[in-house]
Enzyme design. Sequence first.
Site, PDB file in Angstrom:
ATOM      1  N   CYS A 175      -5.750   4.638  -3.545  1.00 55.38           N
ATOM      2  CA  CYS A 175      -5.883   3.220  -3.222  1.00 55.38           C
ATOM      3  C   CYS A 175      -7.030   2.493  -3.927  1.00 55.38           C
ATOM      4  O   CYS A 175      -6.797   1.589  -4.719  1.00 55.38           O
ATOM      5  CB  CYS A 175      -6.048   3.066  -1.716  1.00 55.38           C
ATOM      6  N   ASP A 223       0.850  -1.199   0.000  1.00 52.81           N
ATOM      7  CA  ASP A 223       0.000   0.000   0.000  1.00 52.81           C
ATOM      8  C   ASP A 223       0.886   1.251   0.000  1.00 52.81           C
ATOM      9  O   ASP A 223       1.647   1.474   0.947  1.00 52.81           O
ATOM     10  CB  ASP A 223      -0.891  -0.012   1.244  1.00 52.81           C
ATOM     11  N   ASP A 224       0.839   2.017  -1.089  1.00 50.17           N
ATOM     12  CA  ASP A 224       1.575   3.298  -1.179  1.00 50.17           C
ATOM     13  C   ASP A 224       3.089   3.117  -1.268  1.00 50.17           C
ATOM     14  O   ASP A 224       3.837   4.005  -0.840  1.00 50.17           O
ATOM     15  CB  ASP A 224       1.280   4.197   0.031  1.00 50.17           C
ATOM     16  N   ASP A 245      -0.445  -0.476  -4.870  1.00 45.29           N
ATOM     17  CA  ASP A 245      -1.600   0.164  -5.515  1.00 45.29           C
ATOM     18  C   ASP A 245      -1.218   1.474  -6.190  1.00 45.29           C
ATOM     19  O   ASP A 245      -1.666   1.781  -7.285  1.00 45.29           O
ATOM     20  CB  ASP A 245      -2.763   0.363  -4.534  1.00 45.29           C
ATOM     21  N   ASN A 246      -0.378   2.270  -5.534  1.00 45.64           N
ATOM     22  CA  ASN A 246       0.067   3.548  -6.103  1.00 45.64           C
ATOM     23  C   ASN A 246       1.387   3.919  -5.452  1.00 45.64           C
ATOM     24  O   ASN A 246       1.811   3.287  -4.483  1.00 45.64           O
ATOM     25  CB  ASN A 246      -0.961   4.655  -5.864  1.00 45.64           C
TER      26      ASN A 246
END
Length: 613
Positions: free
Chosen positions: A91, A55-56, A353-354
């Site tokens: 997200c 995540d991130d 996700d990003n």
Amino acid sequence: MRFSGVALAAGLQLPSVLARGGNQKPLFDDELSGSWAHTKEKGASKPNIVFVLTDDQDLHMNSLDYLPLIKKHLIDQGTLYKRHYCTTAICCPARVSLWTGKQAHNTNVTDVNPPHGGYPKFVKQGLNNNYLPVWLQEAGYNTYYAGKLFNAHTTENWNNPRPNAWTASDFLLDPYTYDYLNATYQRNNDPPVSYEGQHTVDVLAKKSLGFLDDAVDAGKPFFLGIAPVAPHSNVKSSTLGLDDPNWDDDLIDLPDLEDLVSFTAPIPAERHKHLFKDVKIPRTPNFNPDFPTGANWVRTRQKLSKENIEYNDEFYRQRLRALQSVDELVASVVARLKEHGVLDNTYIFYTTDNGYHISQHRLNPGKECGFEEDINIPLIIRGPGVSQGEISEIVTTHTDLAPTILSVAGIQARADFDGEAIPLNQNDLEVAVSTRHEHVTVEFWGFAVSEGKIFDKHEPRLYLNNTYKAIRIVSKSYNFYYAVWCDNEHELYDLTTDPYQINNLLHESAKPPATLLGVPFNKVISRLDALLFVLKSCKGQTCIRPWQALHPAGNVLNLHDALGARFDVFYEQQQKKVSFNRCELGYIVDAEGPQFETEGLVYRHGVRWSEWT
């Protein structure tokens, strides 16, 4: 992260193909090719698939350099895709695009919370019956998932309805998704359980290995998704009523968001807290520059203070420390696959996700921008026939991952995918260098959030006007980012000469070159704008082969081809330009300006695209 749910948390050649919607040929049929073919020829069962989704996680701040076990087990044994991009840098929209193979403008899940996004929007759009685990189960796979699925998947709506098509699952739930030491998980049909006092990634590791044992024991090919929250910010939030239909609008008017939410750096496991004491954010040219960069609200940012920078450096170190648990998790999964004797018949995907920025362009910790830090992210694939120790420069996106997973599973590709399977073996990678698409569609709606500590009392935590459409286009000859914001401000970076995106060539203060790529500057801009005009609302094959929507004869396949002088009038005078009618927080078509499908022209007698479809 954004405000989620009940919590404030975080080359086709023929025009006829285009005319009938671009039905795709199955990637694996009687004449199998690629990595799964390599496995099938040896008589093996269908391959297993493990998908690790952080995540991130950043690429441009070098997070992969601090993950030695992932390097050993994945990068050295597989392929690192250096030009992998998310298409929406937040997200939930990114995850929905990943699991559906569709751009956010086609899922219409464009935020992390209702009304424009989150798990409730995913369900409302009918996607709970039309995404990756559904297709895998239909093909005989067992499917397992542990960790974060979507934002606004909560302790109150977890079974209304349950996420579809998982053989077994253990989901992280809001409002505790980003609370590293107080996570709530929900297993199968059981009610949610709190894991207060335990580190969330360690809890996830045990659950993931348990599912892996179950999957192997079941004797069927399996997909296992593992989604830790690291290195996302640690977020504690108060709850908001689910029954309030206007809660998102209310948040915008709040005088102080700190009354409802606290943002801190991620919290590592105790065993990792001592690491990286002297590490700092890479001091690249776009790190807290002396002059403003970018466009729109980004260009209004003041230079960060010394105190702010010191805080951001520690925030960065905490991200690296939090990722150590993920590094260990990956190693334990590889070891368990080997123990079960199935490692050689298992694909392992690793991505996020990003991306993330910290201090680049004077920005405090966050994402949601179109800069490389936010959209260019890690992707590593290991598995049967995958090139080992390879670093690939081909362009790939999140919309390519669902097609890739179906491909390795030997499942026919879906005609409505906005992406295409990623080449995995050496031969296919070499072919892709000259045949694969060179563009990425980037899009965003809504607001941007500063997740770190606010040092300047005049600095807002929310930036509302953050809706834009953009493209990244990369080849051996050119490297551009072009964007149009909802206030119709334009942005262009030539990353060949400006790799850190410091000089916006379309800002009113800029002095753009007279020529670009050997032709007048505005000639290139007109082509980039036309390409974005197609991609900002594309569907299916048009998202993959956009130039053929503009040139149905098939004689223009890339930007270089489009620069031909005979197309000047078409691009510079006849074609509609990208513009917005107004700024909105979500995908509302009548705010998005002219649409290629109804107003765009093709290079054939000046007729509209609608005449070809």
